[in-house]
Design a protein around this motif. Structure first.
Motif, PDB file in Angstrom:
ATOM      1  N   ARG A  72      61.056  39.400  49.214  1.00  0.00           N
ATOM      2  CA  ARG A  72      61.932  38.408  48.581  1.00  0.00           C
ATOM      3  C   ARG A  72      63.273  38.355  49.281  1.00  0.00           C
ATOM      4  N   CYS A  73      63.723  39.505  49.811  1.00  0.00           N
ATOM      5  CA  CYS A  73      65.041  39.550  50.431  1.00  0.00           C
ATOM      6  C   CYS A  73      65.073  40.678  51.462  1.00  0.00           C
ATOM      7  N   LEU A  74      65.786  40.457  52.562  1.00  0.00           N
ATOM      8  CA  LEU A  74      66.030  41.481  53.562  1.00  0.00           C
ATOM      9  C   LEU A  74      67.474  41.950  53.435  1.00  0.00           C
ATOM     10  N   VAL A  75      67.686  43.245  53.583  1.00  0.00           N
ATOM     11  CA  VAL A  75      69.026  43.821  53.482  1.00  0.00           C
ATOM     12  C   VAL A  75      69.353  44.530  54.786  1.00  0.00           C
ATOM     13  N   ALA A  76      70.540  44.278  55.329  1.00  0.00           N
ATOM     14  CA  ALA A  76      71.020  44.953  56.533  1.00  0.00           C
ATOM     15  C   ALA A  76      72.306  45.692  56.208  1.00  0.00           C
ATOM     16  N   THR A  77      72.604  46.725  57.007  1.00  0.00           N
ATOM     17  CA  THR A  77      73.777  47.546  56.729  1.00  0.00           C
ATOM     18  C   THR A  77      75.042  47.057  57.433  1.00  0.00           C
ATOM     19  N   THR A  78      74.902  46.094  58.353  1.00  0.00           N
ATOM     20  CA  THR A  78      76.076  45.557  59.036  1.00  0.00           C
ATOM     21  C   THR A  78      76.013  44.036  59.046  1.00  0.00           C
ATOM     22  N   ARG A  79      77.187  43.443  59.176  1.00  0.00           N
ATOM     23  CA  ARG A  79      77.258  41.976  59.236  1.00  0.00           C
ATOM     24  C   ARG A  79      76.517  41.456  60.463  1.00  0.00           C
ATOM     25  N   GLU A  80      76.662  42.174  61.601  1.00  0.00           N
ATOM     26  CA  GLU A  80      76.030  41.749  62.838  1.00  0.00           C
ATOM     27  C   GLU A  80      74.502  41.793  62.728  1.00  0.00           C
ATOM     28  N   PHE A  81      73.985  42.851  62.125  1.00  0.00           N
ATOM     29  CA  PHE A  81      72.545  42.979  61.962  1.00  0.00           C
ATOM     30  C   PHE A  81      72.015  41.910  61.012  1.00  0.00           C
ATOM     31  N   VAL A 103      68.817  36.916  53.409  1.00  0.00           N
ATOM     32  CA  VAL A 103      69.292  38.160  54.009  1.00  0.00           C
ATOM     33  C   VAL A 103      70.625  38.520  53.372  1.00  0.00           C
ATOM     34  N   ALA A 104      70.760  39.770  52.951  1.00  0.00           N
ATOM     35  CA  ALA A 104      72.000  40.249  52.345  1.00  0.00           C
ATOM     36  C   ALA A 104      72.593  41.364  53.192  1.00  0.00           C
ATOM     37  N   TRP A 105      73.907  41.461  53.172  1.00  0.00           N
ATOM     38  CA  TRP A 105      74.608  42.530  53.882  1.00  0.00           C
ATOM     39  C   TRP A 105      75.143  43.523  52.859  1.00  0.00           C
ATOM     40  N   ILE A 106      74.599  44.739  52.877  1.00  0.00           N
ATOM     41  CA  ILE A 106      75.049  45.811  51.991  1.00  0.00           C
ATOM     42  C   ILE A 106      75.406  46.999  52.872  1.00  0.00           C
ATOM     43  N   PRO A 107      76.692  47.294  53.060  1.00  0.00           N
ATOM     44  CA  PRO A 107      77.071  48.365  53.990  1.00  0.00           C
ATOM     45  C   PRO A 107      76.739  49.754  53.455  1.00  0.00           C
ATOM     46  N   ASN A 108      76.753  50.725  54.353  1.00  0.00           N
ATOM     47  CA  ASN A 108      76.680  52.117  53.939  1.00  0.00           C
ATOM     48  C   ASN A 108      78.003  52.528  53.312  1.00  0.00           C
ATOM     49  N   GLY A 109      78.017  53.690  52.714  1.00  0.00           N
ATOM     50  CA  GLY A 109      79.233  54.170  52.087  1.00  0.00           C
ATOM     51  C   GLY A 109      79.176  55.662  51.861  1.00  0.00           C
ATOM     52  N   VAL A 110      79.922  56.112  50.864  1.00  0.00           N
ATOM     53  CA  VAL A 110      80.042  57.537  50.577  1.00  0.00           C
ATOM     54  C   VAL A 110      80.052  57.744  49.076  1.00  0.00           C
ATOM     55  N   ASP A 111      79.365  58.781  48.629  1.00  0.00           N
ATOM     56  CA  ASP A 111      79.473  59.225  47.243  1.00  0.00           C
ATOM     57  C   ASP A 111      80.597  60.258  47.211  1.00  0.00           C
ATOM     58  N   TYR A 112      81.760  59.864  46.702  1.00  0.00           N
ATOM     59  CA  TYR A 112      82.927  60.739  46.750  1.00  0.00           C
ATOM     60  C   TYR A 112      82.778  61.970  45.851  1.00  0.00           C
TER      61      TYR A 112
END
Length: 440
Positions: free
Chosen positions: A204-213, A226-235
């Motif tokens: 249904r949807c593709l997700v990439a970790t960078t805007r370029e990808f 296609v959605a852009w969902i970046p990586n992050g950190v669990d503080y």
């Protein structure tokens, strides 16, 4: 919706406590989704954790089965043992010339066989069992969405197997490209491309970790969302920088070394610095934690020996996640390698920045990592900028480069809110499609 609380099924080969950095993306997202009301089930190859998961999260550990490639790898290791090498030397009767002829004939065959046994990736031996467990969970509980994350990208095939024919939204999360542009095996590339298209067709949807990808995926699959969902950190997992640093100046790298990642520019910069300041030798140390494949390990050792840096480099090998974070937090400069990776960003960048440690990123200046690193306040140098890297290390040694504060715009709590909105929208879309189908 399937109930009063939205439900999500995640298929992720890596997941805590296996220590792989790829598992922390959806570990962090699922944690904060559960806190916001989601019910999350995770199917993974990781072993069961010692501590229970977050309330609202159920982890199903599915053991990876032994494959022919495992047997082949064991045989290669045993055939290279000291006993077998000694036996081979006693029985050797061929000349060096005939040995080279045999190598020329059999090495390509051996490499081809090894490549075939390893196809499509290291997820083999797990995906069939994972798909079976996931399919059972779908029948038993019902979900609003299924997320598969890779690499290993064969996880998406398990997601395809368990969602095909159903109305649940299959979301394909690609942390790295599935098809690499520099792949030199046409047959395997063609098969992987076919697999990718099968998965994308059902998704249904593709997700990439960078805007370029994400832009590259839209260009390849223009009719797919296609959605852009970046990586992050669990503080809550990543601790602040340690107060007690290593003596002298410590440069730390924690992570795998593969594809184009290379320590050359850093090692050459250290050599330049020691030539300029002989007193710095013995005070500046590079600590390396993580796995390194054969060719990279050979080049790494050769560079160290050629530059005379044997006393300035400490190879820690594979360590636990907490130990790796401790090495970074106790160091004065964190190193991130991202050469020849134009579309993706190493997840370690976010951890280094979150720890508040000065961070040096080695990458091409026009790639995704360079732009994100600059946004987060890290220093970016190109793979051939020996003098620039030496100047940065010199500045840290002489106290000219200040410490930096952790960047707050990388929290998985914020990212999970975006993911939740996306999943609810995709699920609602499929519900309306189902209603319209029944009406017609």
């Amino acid at each position: 919706m399937k109930g009063t609380r939205p439900r999500l099924l995640i298929l992720s080969y890596h997941f805590p406590p296996d220590g792989a950095v790829g598992g922390y993306r959806w570990a962090g997202i699922s944690k904060y989704l559960a806190r916001s009301g989601w019910v999350v089930d995770v199917v993974t190859a990781a072993p069961p954790a010692a501590l229970p998961p977050e309330d609202g999260i159920t982890v199903h550990s599915v053991s990876r089965r032994r494959t022919l490639n495992d047997a082949y790898s064991d045989w290669r290791r045993s055939s290279a043992s000291p006993v077998n090498r000694a036996l081979a030397s006693q029985l050797a009767v061929s000349t060096a010339a005939s040995s080279r002829v045999r190598s020329a004939i059999f090495n390509p065959v051996r490499k081809l066989a090894g490549s075939a046994l390893a196809f499509p990736d290291h997820g083999r031996g797990w995906n069939v069992a994972a798909a079976s467990v996931a399919r059972g969970l779908l029948r038993e509980r019902g979900f609003d969405a299924v997320v598969t994350t890779g690499p290993p990208h064969s996880t998406h095939l398990a997601g395809l197997a368990c969602t095909i024919g159903s109305r649940v939204a299959h979301v394909v999360d690609m942390r790295d490209p599935w098809i690499w542009q520099d792949n030199t095996r046409p047959t395997s590339t063609a098969l992987l491309t076919w697999m990718e298209r099968c998965v994308v067709r059902n998704a249904r949807c593709l997700v990439a970790t960078t805007r370029e990808f994400s832009e590259a995926l839209r260009a390849r699959f223009p009719h797919k969302e296609v959605a852009w969902i970046p990586n992050g950190v669990d503080y809550e997992r990543v601790r602040p920088a340690a107060m007690e640093k290593y003596p002298g100046l410590s440069i730390a790298y924690a992570g795998s070394v593969y594809v184009g990642r290379d320590f050359g520019v850093v090692l050459r910069a250290m050599h330049m610095l020691f030539e300029k300041y002989p007193a710095f030798r013995g005070q500046c140390t590079l600590r390396v934690a993580g796995s390194m494949d054969g060719p990279h390990a050979v080049r790494f050792r050769e560079l160290i020996e050629n530059l005379g840096l044997q006393d300035s480099v400490i190879a820690l090998g594979i360590v636990s996640t907490n130990e790796a974070l401790d090495v970074i937090s106790r160091s004065h400069l964190a190193l991130v390698l991202a050469q020849n990776q134009a579309l993706q960003i190493p997840a370690k960048l976010y951890e280094c920045v979150a720890l508040g440690v000065r961070t040096l990123v080695i990458t091409e200046p026009d790639g995704a990592t360079a732009r994100e690193a600059a946004r987060l306040g890290a220093v970016v140098c190109s793979p051939n900028a020996d003098a620039s890297v030496a100047a940065l290390i010199e500045g840290v040694m002489l106290g000219r480069v200040p410490e930096r504060a952790a960047h707050a715009d990388t929290s998985y709590e914020r990212i999970a809110a975006r993911v939740g909105e996306l999943l609810l929208r995709l699920s609602a879309f499929l519900v309306w499609c189902e209603v319209l189908s029944e009406m017609t």
